[in-house]
Scaffold this motif. Structure first.
Motif, PDB file in Angstrom:
ATOM      1  N   LEU A 113      60.234-103.237  -1.922  1.00 58.08           N
ATOM      2  CA  LEU A 113      60.362-101.786  -1.766  1.00 58.08           C
ATOM      3  C   LEU A 113      60.421-101.072  -3.116  1.00 58.08           C
ATOM      4  N   ALA A 114      61.061-101.718  -4.087  1.00 56.34           N
ATOM      5  CA  ALA A 114      61.169-101.105  -5.413  1.00 56.34           C
ATOM      6  C   ALA A 114      59.791-100.890  -6.028  1.00 56.34           C
ATOM      7  N   CYS A 115      58.889-101.828  -5.822  1.00 57.43           N
ATOM      8  CA  CYS A 115      57.541-101.681  -6.376  1.00 57.43           C
ATOM      9  C   CYS A 115      56.821-100.474  -5.780  1.00 57.43           C
ATOM     10  N   GLU A 116      57.219-100.082  -4.586  1.00 60.93           N
ATOM     11  CA  GLU A 116      56.607 -98.917  -3.943  1.00 60.93           C
ATOM     12  C   GLU A 116      57.244 -97.609  -4.411  1.00 60.93           C
ATOM     13  N   ASN A 117      58.503 -97.669  -4.866  1.00 55.67           N
ATOM     14  CA  ASN A 117      59.261 -96.437  -5.105  1.00 55.67           C
ATOM     15  C   ASN A 117      59.784 -96.248  -6.524  1.00 55.67           C
ATOM     16  N   VAL A 118      59.802 -97.284  -7.325  1.00 59.80           N
ATOM     17  CA  VAL A 118      60.432 -97.193  -8.639  1.00 59.80           C
ATOM     18  C   VAL A 118      59.664 -96.230  -9.545  1.00 59.80           C
ATOM     19  N   SER A 119      60.424 -95.504 -10.362  1.00 61.32           N
ATOM     20  CA  SER A 119      59.821 -94.569 -11.313  1.00 61.32           C
ATOM     21  C   SER A 119      59.613 -95.263 -12.659  1.00 61.32           C
ATOM     22  N   ASP A 120      58.767 -94.667 -13.501  1.00 60.63           N
ATOM     23  CA  ASP A 120      58.563 -95.203 -14.846  1.00 60.63           C
ATOM     24  C   ASP A 120      59.868 -95.211 -15.629  1.00 60.63           C
ATOM     25  N   ALA A 121      60.678 -94.172 -15.431  1.00 63.50           N
ATOM     26  CA  ALA A 121      61.959 -94.091 -16.148  1.00 63.50           C
ATOM     27  C   ALA A 121      62.892 -95.221 -15.728  1.00 63.50           C
ATOM     28  N   GLN A 150      73.988-108.364 -13.644  1.00 66.82           N
ATOM     29  CA  GLN A 150      74.293-107.743 -12.362  1.00 66.82           C
ATOM     30  C   GLN A 150      73.758-106.312 -12.289  1.00 66.82           C
ATOM     31  N   ARG A 151      73.807-105.595 -13.400  1.00 72.38           N
ATOM     32  CA  ARG A 151      73.283-104.229 -13.416  1.00 72.38           C
ATOM     33  C   ARG A 151      71.777-104.215 -13.167  1.00 72.38           C
ATOM     34  N   ILE A 152      71.068-105.200 -13.709  1.00 74.06           N
ATOM     35  CA  ILE A 152      69.619-105.265 -13.505  1.00 74.06           C
ATOM     36  C   ILE A 152      69.305-105.452 -12.021  1.00 74.06           C
ATOM     37  N   HIS A 153      69.990-106.396 -11.395  1.00 69.91           N
ATOM     38  CA  HIS A 153      69.758-106.633  -9.968  1.00 69.91           C
ATOM     39  C   HIS A 153      70.124-105.388  -9.145  1.00 69.91           C
ATOM     40  N   GLU A 154      71.208-104.733  -9.526  1.00 65.43           N
ATOM     41  CA  GLU A 154      71.623-103.522  -8.799  1.00 65.43           C
ATOM     42  C   GLU A 154      70.612-102.393  -8.984  1.00 65.43           C
ATOM     43  N   ARG A 155      70.024-102.284 -10.184  1.00 67.30           N
ATOM     44  CA  ARG A 155      69.016-101.242 -10.427  1.00 67.30           C
ATOM     45  C   ARG A 155      67.778-101.477  -9.563  1.00 67.30           C
ATOM     46  N   ILE A 156      67.386-102.731  -9.406  1.00 71.79           N
ATOM     47  CA  ILE A 156      66.224-103.030  -8.574  1.00 71.79           C
ATOM     48  C   ILE A 156      66.514-102.670  -7.120  1.00 71.79           C
ATOM     49  N   VAL A 157      67.710-103.010  -6.656  1.00 69.58           N
ATOM     50  CA  VAL A 157      68.086-102.654  -5.287  1.00 69.58           C
ATOM     51  C   VAL A 157      68.121-101.143  -5.125  1.00 69.58           C
ATOM     52  N   ALA A 158      68.664-100.428  -6.110  1.00 65.03           N
ATOM     53  CA  ALA A 158      68.723 -98.964  -6.032  1.00 65.03           C
ATOM     54  C   ALA A 158      67.320 -98.362  -5.985  1.00 65.03           C
ATOM     55  N   ALA A 159      66.381 -98.985  -6.694  1.00 65.45           N
ATOM     56  CA  ALA A 159      65.012 -98.476  -6.735  1.00 65.45           C
ATOM     57  C   ALA A 159      64.283 -98.659  -5.409  1.00 65.45           C
ATOM     58  N   SER A 160      64.855 -99.429  -4.489  1.00 67.26           N
ATOM     59  CA  SER A 160      64.235 -99.602  -3.173  1.00 67.26           C
ATOM     60  C   SER A 160      64.288 -98.311  -2.361  1.00 67.26           C
ATOM     61  N   ARG A 208      54.246-104.291 -13.341  1.00 64.69           N
ATOM     62  CA  ARG A 208      52.922-104.227 -12.705  1.00 64.69           C
ATOM     63  C   ARG A 208      53.005-103.741 -11.261  1.00 64.69           C
ATOM     64  N   ARG A 209      54.243-103.526 -10.799  1.00 68.45           N
ATOM     65  CA  ARG A 209      54.474-103.123  -9.401  1.00 68.45           C
ATOM     66  C   ARG A 209      53.782-104.090  -8.432  1.00 68.45           C
ATOM     67  N   ALA A 210      53.907-105.380  -8.760  1.00 67.63           N
ATOM     68  CA  ALA A 210      53.311-106.438  -7.939  1.00 67.63           C
ATOM     69  C   ALA A 210      54.321-106.827  -6.861  1.00 67.63           C
ATOM     70  N   ALA A 211      54.289-106.132  -5.726  1.00 72.08           N
ATOM     71  CA  ALA A 211      55.341-106.227  -4.710  1.00 72.08           C
ATOM     72  C   ALA A 211      55.541-107.642  -4.169  1.00 72.08           C
ATOM     73  N   SER A 212      54.479-108.272  -3.699  1.00 76.28           N
ATOM     74  CA  SER A 212      54.610-109.610  -3.105  1.00 76.28           C
ATOM     75  C   SER A 212      55.071-110.624  -4.144  1.00 76.28           C
ATOM     76  N   GLU A 213      54.533-110.505  -5.345  1.00 73.03           N
ATOM     77  CA  GLU A 213      54.905-111.428  -6.418  1.00 73.03           C
ATOM     78  C   GLU A 213      56.381-111.277  -6.783  1.00 73.03           C
ATOM     79  N   LEU A 214      56.831-110.032  -6.934  1.00 75.65           N
ATOM     80  CA  LEU A 214      58.231-109.798  -7.284  1.00 75.65           C
ATOM     81  C   LEU A 214      59.152-110.282  -6.169  1.00 75.65           C
ATOM     82  N   ALA A 215      58.769-110.052  -4.915  1.00 78.08           N
ATOM     83  CA  ALA A 215      59.585-110.502  -3.787  1.00 78.08           C
ATOM     84  C   ALA A 215      59.762-112.019  -3.832  1.00 78.08           C
ATOM     85  N   ASP A 216      58.684-112.741  -4.103  1.00 74.60           N
ATOM     86  CA  ASP A 216      58.755-114.208  -4.167  1.00 74.60           C
ATOM     87  C   ASP A 216      59.609-114.671  -5.343  1.00 74.60           C
ATOM     88  N   ILE A 217      59.434-114.021  -6.501  1.00 74.78           N
ATOM     89  CA  ILE A 217      60.193-114.419  -7.691  1.00 74.78           C
ATOM     90  C   ILE A 217      61.688-114.223  -7.456  1.00 74.78           C
TER      91      ILE A 217
END
Length: 246
Positions: A113-121, A150-160, A208-217
């Motif tokens: 979801l983050a790859c669909e919604n995350v901003s450049d900032a 932990q902040r990185i993981h939380e930022r990705i979740v927030a970007a969803s 790269r906003r590679a949604a499937s790849e990021l989900a798998d990683i």
């Protein structure tokens, strides 16, 4: 956040118009320090929380300590015992396996979801945190490495942009925060280096906003963390260096 504890160990008192704000700041600081103390293994799994010693350590009375304990109980880090204080929640190997699999699924969905919604900032901020974390890795500063991780993981979740996902993630994240920290000690530097490489891959896929790849990683990142956590459960107990703040 600026510490409310002086170098002498005495709490900064609040007075006048700033009294209420100072009290809130003190509560937040105590909560952070107590959470770190538990997460970093200073009390063994299933061990009783030594309230008197912690009050002396933090320079506080039992009232703010017990308020912080209630929050940690809600997060799943500790258990409150009726009229008998509190103890660190102990997780079985099966608990860990199940919790990490759920977290892997949640983070995988968050990444997609983050790859669909995350901003450049937001990507720029996550990148900044990544390199800050890498600096702590190079200095073998586990305490600050883990905080930024932990902040990185939380930022990705927030970007969803999914509040239900975010709330569910927060509930489970609290329950495995302690074991997630200890997993970094499995196989010593080897696991830590592996985790850093995985974070490089996470950042690259997010850019790269590679949604499937990021989900798998992200799913495999949590699965590897699960393996390390279970491995660490069977390792001889180690004395962990307390964080510099304590």
């Amino acid at each position: 956040m600026k510490s409310t504890i002086l170098e002498t160990g005495e709490p900064i008192g609040g007075g006048g118009d700033g009294g209420r704000a100072a009290e809130a700041s003190l509560h937040g600081e105590i909560l952070i320090r107590l959470r770190d103390h538990v997460v970093e293994g200073n009390i063994p799994d299933g061990g009783r929380v030594p309230e008197r010693q912690l009050c002396e350590l933090f320079g506080i009375s039992r009232t703010p300590l017990r308020e912080a304990l209630k929050v940690l109980a809600a997060e799943g880090l500790i258990e409150l015992l009726p009229n008998r204080g509190a103890r660190v929640r102990a997780l079985s190997e099966r608990d860990i396996e199940e919790l990490f699999d759920v977290m892997g699924g949640l983070e995988s969905l968050a990444g997609r979801l983050a790859c669909e919604n995350v901003s450049d900032a937001e990507i720029a901020e996550i990148e900044r945190l990544h390199y800050e974390m890498y600096g702590f890795y190079l200095r073998s500063d586990m305490h600050n490495y883990f905080l930024i991780n932990q902040r990185i993981h939380e930022r990705i979740v927030a970007a969803s942009r999914n509040e239900t996902l975010r709330a569910t993630y927060a509930t489970f994240a609290g329950r495995i925060r302690r074991v997630r920290y200890s997993a970094n000690f499995a196989r010593k530097r080897a696991r830590w280096a592996e985790a850093m490489r995985e974070h490089e891959m996470i950042l690259d896929a997010l850019r790269r906003r590679a949604a499937s790849e990021l989900a798998d990683i992200l799913f495999h990142h949590l699965r590897n963390k699960r393996t390390a956590a279970v491995e660490q459960m069977g390792a001889p107990a180690e004395i962990m260096t307390p964080p510099s703040q304590l």
